[in-house]
Design a protein around this motif. Sequence first.
Motif, mmCIF file in Angstrom:
data_model
loop_
_atom_site.group_PDB
_atom_site.id
_atom_site.type_symbol
_atom_site.label_atom_id
_atom_site.label_comp_id
_atom_site.label_asym_id
_atom_site.label_seq_id
_atom_site.Cartn_x
_atom_site.Cartn_y
_atom_site.Cartn_z
ATOM 1 N N SER A 1 0.825 -1.221 0.000
ATOM 2 C CA SER A 1 0.000 0.000 0.000
ATOM 3 C C SER A 1 0.855 1.266 0.000
ATOM 4 O O SER A 1 0.351 2.362 -0.210
ATOM 5 N N GLY A 2 2.144 1.109 0.292
ATOM 6 C CA GLY A 2 3.024 2.277 0.351
ATOM 7 C C GLY A 2 3.069 2.933 1.721
ATOM 8 O O GLY A 2 3.752 3.941 1.918
ATOM 9 N N ALA A 3 2.367 2.356 2.700
ATOM 10 C CA ALA A 3 2.282 2.989 4.025
ATOM 11 C C ALA A 3 3.634 3.065 4.746
ATOM 12 O O ALA A 3 3.792 3.866 5.673
ATOM 13 N N LEU A 4 4.601 2.242 4.321
ATOM 14 C CA LEU A 4 5.922 2.311 4.973
ATOM 15 C C LEU A 4 6.842 3.309 4.287
ATOM 16 O O LEU A 4 7.993 3.466 4.696
ATOM 17 N N GLY A 5 6.348 3.990 3.247
ATOM 18 C CA GLY A 5 7.222 4.878 2.479
ATOM 19 C C GLY A 5 8.153 4.034 1.618
ATOM 20 O O GLY A 5 7.768 2.968 1.137
ATOM 21 N N ARG A 6 9.393 4.503 1.471
ATOM 22 C CA ARG A 6 10.347 3.719 0.673
ATOM 23 C C ARG A 6 10.959 2.636 1.550
ATOM 24 O O ARG A 6 11.631 2.944 2.540
ATOM 25 N N VAL A 7 10.699 1.388 1.239
ATOM 26 C CA VAL A 7 11.267 0.288 2.030
ATOM 27 C C VAL A 7 12.774 0.250 1.784
ATOM 28 O O VAL A 7 13.232 0.273 0.645
ATOM 29 N N HIS A 8 13.550 0.237 2.897
ATOM 30 C CA HIS A 8 15.014 0.161 2.738
ATOM 31 C C HIS A 8 15.603 -1.103 3.338
ATOM 32 O O HIS A 8 16.728 -1.495 3.021
ATOM 33 N N THR A 9 14.817 -1.791 4.237
ATOM 34 C CA THR A 9 15.360 -2.967 4.924
ATOM 35 C C THR A 9 14.278 -4.029 5.055
ATOM 36 O O THR A 9 13.137 -3.709 5.415
ATOM 37 N N VAL A 10 14.636 -5.279 4.781
ATOM 38 C CA VAL A 10 13.775 -6.406 5.145
ATOM 39 C C VAL A 10 14.606 -7.310 6.048
ATOM 40 O O VAL A 10 15.827 -7.403 5.883
ATOM 41 N N TYR A 11 13.953 -7.932 7.019
ATOM 42 C CA TYR A 11 14.721 -8.694 8.010
ATOM 43 C C TYR A 11 13.931 -9.923 8.432
ATOM 44 O O TYR A 11 12.695 -9.976 8.298
ATOM 45 N N ALA A 12 14.665 -10.923 8.943
ATOM 46 C CA ALA A 12 13.992 -12.137 9.404
ATOM 47 C C ALA A 12 14.900 -12.885 10.379
ATOM 48 O O ALA A 12 16.126 -12.914 10.204
ATOM 49 N N THR A 13 14.279 -13.487 11.401
ATOM 50 C CA THR A 13 15.024 -14.348 12.322
ATOM 51 C C THR A 13 14.184 -15.588 12.625
ATOM 52 O O THR A 13 12.953 -15.543 12.616
ATOM 53 N N ALA A 14 14.890 -16.697 12.911
ATOM 54 C CA ALA A 14 14.227 -17.925 13.368
ATOM 55 C C ALA A 14 15.211 -18.678 14.249
ATOM 56 O O ALA A 14 16.415 -18.709 13.947
ATOM 57 N N THR A 15 14.713 -19.301 15.305
ATOM 58 C CA THR A 15 15.615 -20.040 16.193
ATOM 59 C C THR A 15 15.867 -21.478 15.698
ATOM 60 O O THR A 15 16.845 -22.090 16.099
ATOM 61 N N ALA A 16 14.990 -22.007 14.872
ATOM 62 C CA ALA A 16 15.232 -23.345 14.315
ATOM 63 C C ALA A 16 16.293 -23.254 13.217
ATOM 64 O O ALA A 16 16.579 -22.178 12.710
ATOM 65 N N TRP A 17 16.868 -24.418 12.834
ATOM 66 C CA TRP A 17 18.056 -24.373 12.006
ATOM 67 C C TRP A 17 17.775 -24.249 10.514
ATOM 68 O O TRP A 17 16.644 -24.399 10.071
ATOM 69 N N MET A 18 18.868 -23.997 9.794
ATOM 70 C CA MET A 18 18.811 -23.507 8.404
ATOM 71 C C MET A 18 17.931 -24.320 7.456
ATOM 72 O O MET A 18 17.062 -23.757 6.791
ATOM 73 N N CYS B 1 19.465 -17.289 11.503
ATOM 74 C CA CYS B 1 18.730 -18.535 11.629
ATOM 75 C C CYS B 1 19.525 -19.509 12.497
ATOM 76 O O CYS B 1 20.688 -19.789 12.216
ATOM 77 N N GLY B 2 18.903 -19.993 13.576
ATOM 78 C CA GLY B 2 19.544 -21.015 14.403
ATOM 79 C C GLY B 2 19.854 -20.569 15.809
ATOM 80 O O GLY B 2 19.225 -19.655 16.359
ATOM 81 N N ALA B 3 20.844 -21.246 16.413
ATOM 82 C CA ALA B 3 21.120 -21.145 17.852
ATOM 83 C C ALA B 3 21.423 -19.735 18.344
ATOM 84 O O ALA B 3 21.112 -19.387 19.483
ATOM 85 N N GLY B 4 22.061 -18.934 17.511
ATOM 86 C CA GLY B 4 22.432 -17.594 17.949
ATOM 87 C C GLY B 4 21.374 -16.559 17.643
ATOM 88 O O GLY B 4 21.518 -15.381 18.006
ATOM 89 N N ALA B 5 20.295 -16.965 16.989
ATOM 90 C CA ALA B 5 19.230 -16.009 16.668
ATOM 91 C C ALA B 5 18.543 -15.551 17.945
ATOM 92 O O ALA B 5 18.485 -16.290 18.932
ATOM 93 N N PRO B 6 18.032 -14.327 17.936
ATOM 94 C CA PRO B 6 17.404 -13.806 19.148
ATOM 95 C C PRO B 6 16.073 -14.487 19.444
ATOM 96 O O PRO B 6 15.428 -15.033 18.544
ATOM 97 N N ASP B 7 15.679 -14.423 20.705
ATOM 98 C CA ASP B 7 14.362 -14.916 21.104
ATOM 99 C C ASP B 7 13.278 -14.089 20.399
ATOM 100 O O ASP B 7 13.506 -12.938 19.996
#
Length: 366
Positions: A142-159, A218-224
């Motif tokens: 919808s454009g509500a975030l303006g110009r997207v500059h970053t996408v990010y993702a974390t998961a505690t399970a493995w690759m 992704c994995g053991a060092g990923a944040p909670d």
Amino acid sequence: MTDKYRVVVVGLGKRGMHHALAFQANGRFEVAGICDVDPGRLDAAAARLSGCVKGTDALQVALAVKPDVFCFCTLPNLRSAMIRIGIQSGARLIAFEKPVALNSREGMEIKKMLAAAGIKAVVSHQHRYGEHYRKVEEIIASGALGRVHTVYATATAWMMHNLSHLIDYMRWYNGNAEAQWVMAQAAGDGKLSDLHPSPDYIAGFIQFANGVRGIVECGAGAPDVPEVDYWWRKCRIGAQGTDGFAEVLTAGGWRAVTKTGAASGGGCMNYDLDMPPYVQDIADWLDDDRKVHPCNFDSAYAGFEIMMALCRSAVDGGQVALPLTDVADEIEMLRAYLAGHTVLPSTPANAKEYLRAEVKLIGVSS
Ligand SMILES: NC(=O)c1ccc[n+]([C@@H]2O[C@H](COP(=O)([O-])OP(=O)(O)OC[C@H]3O[C@@H](n4cnc5c(N)ncnc54)[C@H](O)[C@@H]3O)[C@@H](O)[C@H]2O)c1
């Protein structure tokens, strides 16, 4: 004969049964053949899918049925052999599970086989169908975030369980942009002996062609993900733009802050809700070439290639350019590089999952 698309499903474990039952429940499909090397699983499935050809040999079942859709949901060690059977069976579409393969050598071979056969394929990154996943995409689009500059993702399970999912949804939230390069680090060799062989922890950066930065862990060092209790679903995926952010938690709904204020809503990853539209989109793509499935192979392959490039960077150091032009066995590279290395987990729950009994947990309080 019926006018339904005939399906063979191979590998009748957790995901195979999800697929088989979703195909059977959709009026456009008929499960005409099933296969598992485990006779107990085969019989249990046959009791729920009566009247179809069954067997323990995938090639035999596929050649007997000559399906429109060849679906396989085996563990990640079995990919190119099944793609070959799917092509041999004359199927018009192959549906299979993530990850695309365990290394770029096999991934590229699969890509070539599918292209040479001119056959459609989909890879099951079906979380996309979750209402909370879609809400975040709608907000971004919808454009509500303006110009997207970053996408990010974390998961505690493995690759090999989660990273291709994370990358797929990051790419989706970034307009399916191609990646130009990646750079990564990896730690811990414990999960390299798992059936989903992986470094215990991998983290990296992705430079997308549209200038957007991807950050993934992704994995053991990923944040909670403290908002979510269930360890396997501690995944956070989102986007930041000049005017705000929006993110999804796999088992914790969505939230966004934009110029108009804060908003949030529910949603939890649910196979029963995600599989029906995933399967319906397969029928739509078979009906009409223009209705390309959102989980089409080319899109999944772009994410898979990013995952393999992250592995190469973790071993070789520095930036790795995309697309990859040569083949490698990234898991074997990681095995040699990480041999004897123990990961430092970021939470007690991660320590419980990743640390072998003989390893003392240092610096992580419970
Ligand atoms: N998309 C998702 O959300 C999601 C979730 C869980 C798992 N997965 C993926 O699904 C795949 C399967 O996972 P699962 O949890 O269903 O595994 P599973 O172990 O429950 O099932 C695999 C089945 O394949 C059978 N099999 C093995 N070799 C075979 C052969 N040669 N011919 C026929 N059958 C054979 C096994 O006997 C078993 O029944 C994996 O790649 C996994 O990563 C995806």
